[in-house]
Write a protein that holds these residues in place. Structure first.
Motif, mmCIF file in Angstrom:
data_model
loop_
_atom_site.group_PDB
_atom_site.id
_atom_site.type_symbol
_atom_site.label_atom_id
_atom_site.label_comp_id
_atom_site.label_asym_id
_atom_site.label_seq_id
_atom_site.Cartn_x
_atom_site.Cartn_y
_atom_site.Cartn_z
ATOM 1 N N SER A 7 26.384 -34.597 -6.930
ATOM 2 C CA SER A 7 25.173 -33.835 -7.256
ATOM 3 C C SER A 7 24.125 -34.787 -7.763
ATOM 4 O O SER A 7 24.433 -35.867 -8.264
ATOM 5 C CB SER A 7 25.448 -32.763 -8.319
ATOM 6 N N LYS A 8 22.866 -34.383 -7.645
ATOM 7 C CA LYS A 8 21.757 -35.203 -8.110
ATOM 8 C C LYS A 8 21.294 -34.702 -9.470
ATOM 9 O O LYS A 8 21.187 -33.505 -9.705
ATOM 10 C CB LYS A 8 20.600 -35.153 -7.105
ATOM 11 N N ASP A 9 21.011 -35.634 -10.367
ATOM 12 C CA ASP A 9 20.570 -35.250 -11.693
ATOM 13 C C ASP A 9 19.150 -34.710 -11.674
ATOM 14 O O ASP A 9 18.781 -33.881 -12.487
ATOM 15 C CB ASP A 9 20.655 -36.455 -12.640
ATOM 16 N N GLN A 10 18.342 -35.182 -10.742
ATOM 17 C CA GLN A 10 16.955 -34.767 -10.686
ATOM 18 C C GLN A 10 16.773 -33.679 -9.629
ATOM 19 O O GLN A 10 17.371 -33.727 -8.560
ATOM 20 C CB GLN A 10 16.048 -35.950 -10.347
ATOM 21 N N PRO A 11 15.945 -32.676 -9.893
ATOM 22 C CA PRO A 11 15.685 -31.648 -8.896
ATOM 23 C C PRO A 11 14.892 -32.182 -7.731
ATOM 24 O O PRO A 11 14.213 -33.202 -7.823
ATOM 25 C CB PRO A 11 14.874 -30.600 -9.677
ATOM 26 N N THR A 12 14.982 -31.489 -6.619
ATOM 27 C CA THR A 12 14.260 -31.882 -5.415
ATOM 28 C C THR A 12 12.917 -31.167 -5.365
ATOM 29 O O THR A 12 12.868 -29.941 -5.417
ATOM 30 C CB THR A 12 15.074 -31.511 -4.166
ATOM 31 N N VAL A 63 18.571 -24.437 -4.328
ATOM 32 C CA VAL A 63 18.224 -23.161 -4.959
ATOM 33 C C VAL A 63 16.845 -23.270 -5.577
ATOM 34 O O VAL A 63 16.569 -24.190 -6.364
ATOM 35 C CB VAL A 63 19.256 -22.756 -6.030
ATOM 36 N N ASP A 64 15.953 -22.331 -5.242
ATOM 37 C CA ASP A 64 14.591 -22.326 -5.761
ATOM 38 C C ASP A 64 14.544 -22.136 -7.263
ATOM 39 O O ASP A 64 15.331 -21.383 -7.840
ATOM 40 C CB ASP A 64 13.796 -21.179 -5.124
ATOM 41 N N SER A 65 13.598 -22.803 -7.899
ATOM 42 C CA SER A 65 13.254 -22.541 -9.291
ATOM 43 C C SER A 65 12.025 -21.643 -9.331
ATOM 44 O O SER A 65 11.067 -21.861 -8.586
ATOM 45 C CB SER A 65 12.971 -23.843 -10.030
ATOM 46 N N GLU A 93 22.512 -25.869 -12.996
ATOM 47 C CA GLU A 93 21.629 -24.878 -13.592
ATOM 48 C C GLU A 93 20.294 -24.829 -12.874
ATOM 49 O O GLU A 93 19.779 -25.850 -12.422
ATOM 50 C CB GLU A 93 21.386 -25.181 -15.077
ATOM 51 N N VAL A 94 19.741 -23.624 -12.790
ATOM 52 C CA VAL A 94 18.388 -23.401 -12.276
ATOM 53 C C VAL A 94 17.670 -22.493 -13.266
ATOM 54 O O VAL A 94 18.138 -21.378 -13.534
ATOM 55 C CB VAL A 94 18.413 -22.742 -10.881
ATOM 56 N N ILE A 97 19.802 -20.980 -15.850
ATOM 57 C CA ILE A 97 20.841 -20.058 -15.381
ATOM 58 C C ILE A 97 21.965 -20.873 -14.756
ATOM 59 O O ILE A 97 21.713 -21.731 -13.896
ATOM 60 C CB ILE A 97 20.274 -19.070 -14.357
ATOM 61 N N GLN A 98 23.184 -20.618 -15.166
ATOM 62 C CA GLN A 98 24.328 -21.344 -14.615
ATOM 63 C C GLN A 98 24.739 -20.764 -13.269
ATOM 64 O O GLN A 98 24.895 -19.563 -13.122
ATOM 65 C CB GLN A 98 25.520 -21.281 -15.576
ATOM 66 N N ILE A 99 24.891 -21.655 -12.285
ATOM 67 C CA ILE A 99 25.372 -21.271 -10.955
ATOM 68 C C ILE A 99 26.620 -22.091 -10.654
ATOM 69 O O ILE A 99 26.611 -23.318 -10.784
ATOM 70 C CB ILE A 99 24.298 -21.516 -9.880
#
Length: 295
Positions: A7-12, A63-65, A93-94, A97-99
């Motif tokens: 997983s990436k630590d930074q969002p896309t 997943v969209d923020s 998390e997004v 919210i935990q996914i």
């Protein structure tokens, strides 16, 4: 085949609703499925991107923020040298919210596409509900995580696939969420009595046959599949006039309304009448097929 998750630590940074694979310029096998999913009291865009090339085979979930102009993502590498990740889970998390993402790809079957065709599942879980289920092993999902299916069912509304081939290109699509997957085959011949020509088949039935393709490399036609109109657009200019592998042909399969009066009297599966109002309802999925022809 075994699987490993990263997983990436930074969002896309991708704007809402945008296909995260649209920047891809190179020919590779890729399937992008876009869903509307109810997560954390909001409908969000969730993208599942299956990618395969010489060096990599992976699935990335975006997943969209709602709060920021970013997408969080979770990547699963389908790597044969990892032995512990073929059935596993990952949490991210997004918007706070935990996914949880659960998957089982131990027995996944493939038919030439980077996306499995059967015997697998990938499940997104939020607040102890399965908000998105990809695959055909629903009973195993609920047995494993003891969660309930969300009351707001996820909706697949867009599928985009890049296919590499010489004369034949195959994919599968579900035009209505209540119906089966259809096998779609696009075939071409650059030599022959009607040189060049092209065929488009759905479930082994040839619905469109184009001869003299050099003059008809762009067009559209509406066909009937189980009484449902499907409008098919094509643009194969690159096949005829550009170097092989430098660009792609494009096919769009757009479902129309199944209860149009003029369709009721047409018993043929090979409808050719023009469909001026082919807007789809919320249960229909539009397919974009990019065909990369190599020699």
């Amino acid at each position: 085949m075994d699987f490993h998750v990263t997983s990436k630590d930074q969002p896309t940074p991708i704007s809402h609703g945008e296909d995260p694979s649209t920047s891809t310029k190179t020919a590779q096998s890729m399937v992008t499925c876009m869903y509307q999913v109810h997560v954390g009291s909001h409908w969000r865009t969730v993208a599942a991107v299956w990618t395969k090339n010489i060096m990599n085979h992976s699935l990335t979930i975006f997943v969209d923020s709602i709060e920021t102009n970013h997408r969080q993502n979770c990547k699963i590498d389908l790597a044969p040298w990892h032995f512990w990740g073929k059935k596993s889970c990952k949490t991210f998390e997004v918007d706070g919210i935990q996914i949880d993402v659960y998957w089982d790809l131990r027995s996944a079957r493939f038919s030439g596409s980077p996306e499995p065709c059967s015997d697998f599942y990938v499940a997104l879980v939020c607040d102890e509900e399965v908000v998105l289920l990809i695959g055909d092993l629903e009973k195993k999902v609920h047995k494993r995580i003891k969660s309930q299916q969300s009351a707001a069912n996820a909706l697949l509304y867009f599928k985009k696939e890049h296919v590499i081939g010489r004369k034949s290109f195959t994919t599968r699509a579900k035009f209505d969420k209540h119906k089966k997957d259809y096998e779609i085959i696009v075939e071409s011949s650059m030599l022959g009595p009607n040189d060049p020509e092209m065929w488009i088949s759905i479930d082994r039935n040839i619905l469109i046959h184009i001869t003299n393709l050099q003059w008809k490399f762009r067009g559209n036609q509406t066909v009937l599949v189980n009484k449902q109109p499907i409008e098919i657009f094509w643009d194969v200019h690159a096949w005829l006039f550009l170097n092989p592998g430098s660009s792609h042909g494009l096919f769009i399969f757009k479902p129309g309304q199944a209860n149009l009066d003029h369709d009721k009297d047409d018993s043929s599966q090979d409808g050719t009448e023009e469909n001026n109002d082919s807007s789809s309802n919320t249960s229909q999925c539009c397919l974009f097929l990019y065909t990369w022809k190599i020699e």
